[in-house]
Design an enzyme around this catalytic site. Structure first.
Site, PDB file in Angstrom:
ATOM      1  N   HIS A 125      32.767  34.975  40.862  1.00 19.24           N
ATOM      2  CA  HIS A 125      32.777  36.333  40.295  1.00 19.24           C
ATOM      3  C   HIS A 125      31.537  36.598  39.463  1.00 19.24           C
ATOM      4  O   HIS A 125      30.985  35.695  38.826  1.00 19.24           O
ATOM      5  CB  HIS A 125      34.071  36.634  39.534  1.00 19.24           C
ATOM      6  CG  HIS A 125      34.375  35.761  38.348  1.00 19.24           C
ATOM      7  ND1 HIS A 125      33.875  36.030  37.098  1.00 19.24           N
ATOM      8  CD2 HIS A 125      35.136  34.655  38.218  1.00 19.24           C
ATOM      9  CE1 HIS A 125      34.333  35.117  36.245  1.00 19.24           C
ATOM     10  NE2 HIS A 125      35.084  34.268  36.901  1.00 19.24           N
ATOM     11  N   ASP A 177      31.195  38.892  36.926  1.00 15.68           N
ATOM     12  CA  ASP A 177      31.358  39.278  35.519  1.00 15.68           C
ATOM     13  C   ASP A 177      31.592  38.060  34.638  1.00 15.68           C
ATOM     14  O   ASP A 177      31.949  36.978  35.115  1.00 15.68           O
ATOM     15  CB  ASP A 177      32.531  40.255  35.355  1.00 15.68           C
ATOM     16  CG  ASP A 177      33.865  39.658  35.795  1.00 15.68           C
ATOM     17  OD1 ASP A 177      33.895  38.968  36.827  1.00 15.68           O
ATOM     18  OD2 ASP A 177      34.877  39.869  35.092  1.00 15.68           O
ATOM     19  N   ASP A 214      31.025  30.384  33.442  1.00 18.03           N
ATOM     20  CA  ASP A 214      32.190  30.987  34.096  1.00 18.03           C
ATOM     21  C   ASP A 214      31.828  32.443  34.358  1.00 18.03           C
ATOM     22  O   ASP A 214      31.906  33.268  33.443  1.00 18.03           O
ATOM     23  CB  ASP A 214      33.424  30.885  33.192  1.00 18.03           C
ATOM     24  CG  ASP A 214      34.618  31.667  33.723  1.00 18.03           C
ATOM     25  OD1 ASP A 214      34.570  32.086  34.884  1.00 18.03           O
ATOM     26  OD2 ASP A 214      35.578  31.873  32.946  1.00 18.03           O
ATOM     27  N   GLU A 247      36.602  40.135  37.448  1.00 14.56           N
ATOM     28  CA  GLU A 247      37.657  39.132  37.594  1.00 14.56           C
ATOM     29  C   GLU A 247      38.414  38.951  36.290  1.00 14.56           C
ATOM     30  O   GLU A 247      39.641  38.862  36.246  1.00 14.56           O
ATOM     31  CB  GLU A 247      37.046  37.793  38.017  1.00 14.56           C
ATOM     32  CG  GLU A 247      38.064  36.720  38.376  1.00 14.56           C
ATOM     33  CD  GLU A 247      38.437  35.777  37.237  1.00 14.56           C
ATOM     34  OE1 GLU A 247      39.324  34.963  37.409  1.00 14.56           O
ATOM     35  OE2 GLU A 247      37.837  35.878  36.144  1.00 14.56           O
ATOM     36  N   GLU A 248      37.650  38.922  35.191  1.00 13.83           N
ATOM     37  CA  GLU A 248      38.216  38.494  33.906  1.00 13.83           C
ATOM     38  C   GLU A 248      39.227  39.477  33.334  1.00 13.83           C
ATOM     39  O   GLU A 248      40.075  39.087  32.543  1.00 13.83           O
ATOM     40  CB  GLU A 248      37.091  38.246  32.887  1.00 13.83           C
ATOM     41  CG  GLU A 248      36.090  37.163  33.311  1.00 13.83           C
ATOM     42  CD  GLU A 248      36.661  35.754  33.246  1.00 13.83           C
ATOM     43  OE1 GLU A 248      37.851  35.614  32.917  1.00 13.83           O
ATOM     44  OE2 GLU A 248      35.911  34.803  33.540  1.00 13.83           O
ATOM     45  N   ASP A 259      35.105  28.686  41.091  1.00 16.01           N
ATOM     46  CA  ASP A 259      35.468  29.166  39.747  1.00 16.01           C
ATOM     47  C   ASP A 259      36.446  28.210  39.062  1.00 16.01           C
ATOM     48  O   ASP A 259      37.355  28.638  38.369  1.00 16.01           O
ATOM     49  CB  ASP A 259      36.074  30.579  39.861  1.00 16.01           C
ATOM     50  CG  ASP A 259      36.247  31.251  38.506  1.00 16.01           C
ATOM     51  OD1 ASP A 259      35.607  30.802  37.538  1.00 16.01           O
ATOM     52  OD2 ASP A 259      37.029  32.213  38.424  1.00 16.01           O
ATOM     53  N   HIS A 284      35.286  31.411  27.863  1.00 18.52           N
ATOM     54  CA  HIS A 284      35.776  32.646  27.214  1.00 18.52           C
ATOM     55  C   HIS A 284      35.564  32.620  25.702  1.00 18.52           C
ATOM     56  O   HIS A 284      36.050  33.502  25.007  1.00 18.52           O
ATOM     57  CB  HIS A 284      37.261  32.925  27.517  1.00 18.52           C
ATOM     58  CG  HIS A 284      37.548  33.059  28.983  1.00 18.52           C
ATOM     59  ND1 HIS A 284      38.774  33.429  29.461  1.00 18.52           N
ATOM     60  CD2 HIS A 284      36.771  32.878  30.081  1.00 18.52           C
ATOM     61  CE1 HIS A 284      38.743  33.464  30.789  1.00 18.52           C
ATOM     62  NE2 HIS A 284      37.534  33.127  31.179  1.00 18.52           N
TER      63      HIS A 284
HETATM   64 ZN   LIG Z   1      36.108  32.629  35.974  1.00 21.42          ZN
END
Ligand SMILES: [Zn+2]
Length: 484
Positions: A78, A80, A117, A147-148, A171, A459
């Site tokens: 992904h 983003d 990520d 995605e997030e 991922d 994150h």
């Molecule tokens: Zn991810």
């Protein structure tokens, strides 16, 4: 500066592309700049490139001459990233490049999330596409957006854009662990009617449950941590009649994917029964602590006058019906996988209750690798709510990816991993949603696997990726592509 941090790292192509994309803003829903970068990249190299209505990008590259005629393979990640920064970090995610820094074996960012990520997947795919010496079957690099914030890009993916029926999702964040399945899920909300009437005399007290650890309802539900809402309802159900409680406010929990940490009930209690209520709270607090053992050392169940003078309380019949319904709502793991030891198969999180005017709103969230089990749990909750005169709504439905640990793709990945490391990979599934679940539903019959290098603290501004692990990950990816 970014290049300096990455100078000399291998594989050189992957890190060069990683440094390039670190300069491009790509918070979820703001992927325009990196998408333009990909379209330009494809144009410069004469590669076929498509963008669908959601903004997902696919770039195709014909097979290496030695691998012509083989079935196509999709490499996916992904675009983003989660944009988080430490307090006081003067970083503007809308325009500033991520400041890369190397700390021993780990690459991180200064004060912000790194975007490994899933920038590692993007960089790996670009490295594959830009090196003609790499041996691979017909290749499609699929870059999804958003995605997030809930697998949005994958959900809106135009499946006509994808030809391959073998997909490598890049991922994952633990080297040596292959993910081959995930749970599907949905939220079930309910609204229960309440009747209010004028309050009679008594003392207004707040019953509070606090100090619980909470946690993620996918990755931590199997630990059996306390659920403040479920425990609070259990206390009220027991105490209501004995202590002559009359409820006038109720709230606990919050997000669908968080195990509730706190619960508050406001009630009127006859003056002469406050001490009985306090005694019952003490007894049940002891029971809770015994049952939860060392999981919830800070749990507290308290009863305290709050000085309020509510005009109205919930009528006794209405309260009894309400508490019966709430007490019947399940919480926790209902089935473990038999094929994959340790994997939660089905669970439900009793995520929140809030009294809003003449209704009580409740939120629950179900997950399962079997869509039928997810539906069964959701239906049962709906039945409970309806039998108490309430209405329900299902939302946030996402599909599962039923694990097939014996697929030919998994077998090939296992063999390659063994050959390279002399070790056995861990093949498992996750009790949460992944893009593979959504993509698999759109492309029936597709075989998928998810793997990646060691990434920690995703994150958060602590996010970091292991450089040596990334080198091994890329070499593994190349060998899998040669073997397919
Ligand atoms: Zn991810």
């Amino acid at each position: 500066m970014a290049e300096d941090a990455l100078a000399g790292l291998k594989p050189e192509g992957l890190w060069r592309h990683f440094a390039d994309i670190a300069r491009l803003p790509r918070c979820s829903k703001n992927e325009e700049r990196i998408r333009e970068h990909l379209v330009m990249f494809a144009r410069e190299r004469g590669l076929e490139c498509h963008v669908d209505g959601a903004g997902n990008v696919v770039i195709r590259k014909p097979a290496h001459p030695l691998h012509r005629g083989r079935p196509g393979v999709v490499v996916q990640g992904h675009l983003d990233m989660v944009c988080e920064k430490n307090q006081g970090t003067p970083h503007d995610f809308a325009k500033d490049p991520i400041a890369l820094a190397l700390d021993g074996e780990w690459l991180h960012a200064r004060g912000t999330t790194l975007g490994a990520d899933n920038g590692i997947a993007v960089a790996a795919a670009l490295a594959l596409l830009s090196d003609d010496s790499i041996e691979h079957p017909p290749l499609e690099a699929l870059f999804t957006v958003d995605e997030e914030s809930g697998l949005i890009g994958a959900t809106r993916l135009d499946p006509g854009m994808i030809r391959g029926r073998t997909l490598l999702n890049l991922d994952s964040e633990e080297e040596g662990i292959f993910y081959v399945g995930c749970a599907g899920g949905q939220n079930t909300e309910g609204w229960l009617p309440v009747q209010r009437e004028h309050a009679q005399g008594g003392v207004a007290v707040t019953i509070a449950i606090k100090g619980l650890r909470g946690g993620h309802s996918g990755s931590e539900i199997h630990e059996g941590r306390g659920n403040a809402v479920a425990l609070g309802v259990r206390f009220l159900w027991r105490a209501a009649a004995k202590a002559g409680l009359r409820l006038y406010d109720l709230s606990g929990g919050g997000l669908h994917n968080a195990i509730p940490r706190e619960f508050f009930a406001k009630t009127i209690v006859p003056r002469d029964r406050v001490s009985l209520l306090t005694q019952m709270a003490g007894e049940l607090e002891r029971d809770f602590k015994l049952e939860l053992d060392d999981l919830e050392p800070a749990l507290s169940l308290s009863v305290a006058p709050n000085g309020e003078k509510p005009e109205k309380v919930i009528s006794e019949g209405s309260m009894r019906r309400l508490l019966d319904a709430l007490y019947a709502i399940p919480h926790g793991v209902t089935a473990m996988s038999r094929r994959m030891p340790g994997l939660v198969e089905t669970s439900t999180n009793f995520a929140a209750v809030h009294l809003e005017g003449e209704e009580l709103h409740l939120l629950t969230s179900q997950r399962s690798t079997h869509p039928s089990s997810r539906d069964d749990l959701a239906d049962r909750i709906q039945a409970i709510v309806r039998s108490a005169g309430g209405r329900t709504l299902s939302s946030g439905i996402y599909p599962s990816w039923p694990p097939d640990p014996d697929s030919s793709l998994v077998r090939i990945c296992r063999e390659v991993y063994r050959r390279r490391t002399d070790k056995e990979p861990q093949v498992t599934a996750i009790h949460a949603g992944l893009e593979c679940g959504v993509i698999g539903e759109k492309l029936p019959g597709i075989e998928m696997i998810s793997f990646g290098p060691d990434i920690r603290g995703a994150h958060t501004p602590e996010e970091r990726v292991n450089v040596a692990s990334t080198e091994r990950f890329f070499a593994f990816l190349l060998e899998v592509l040669r073997s397919l």
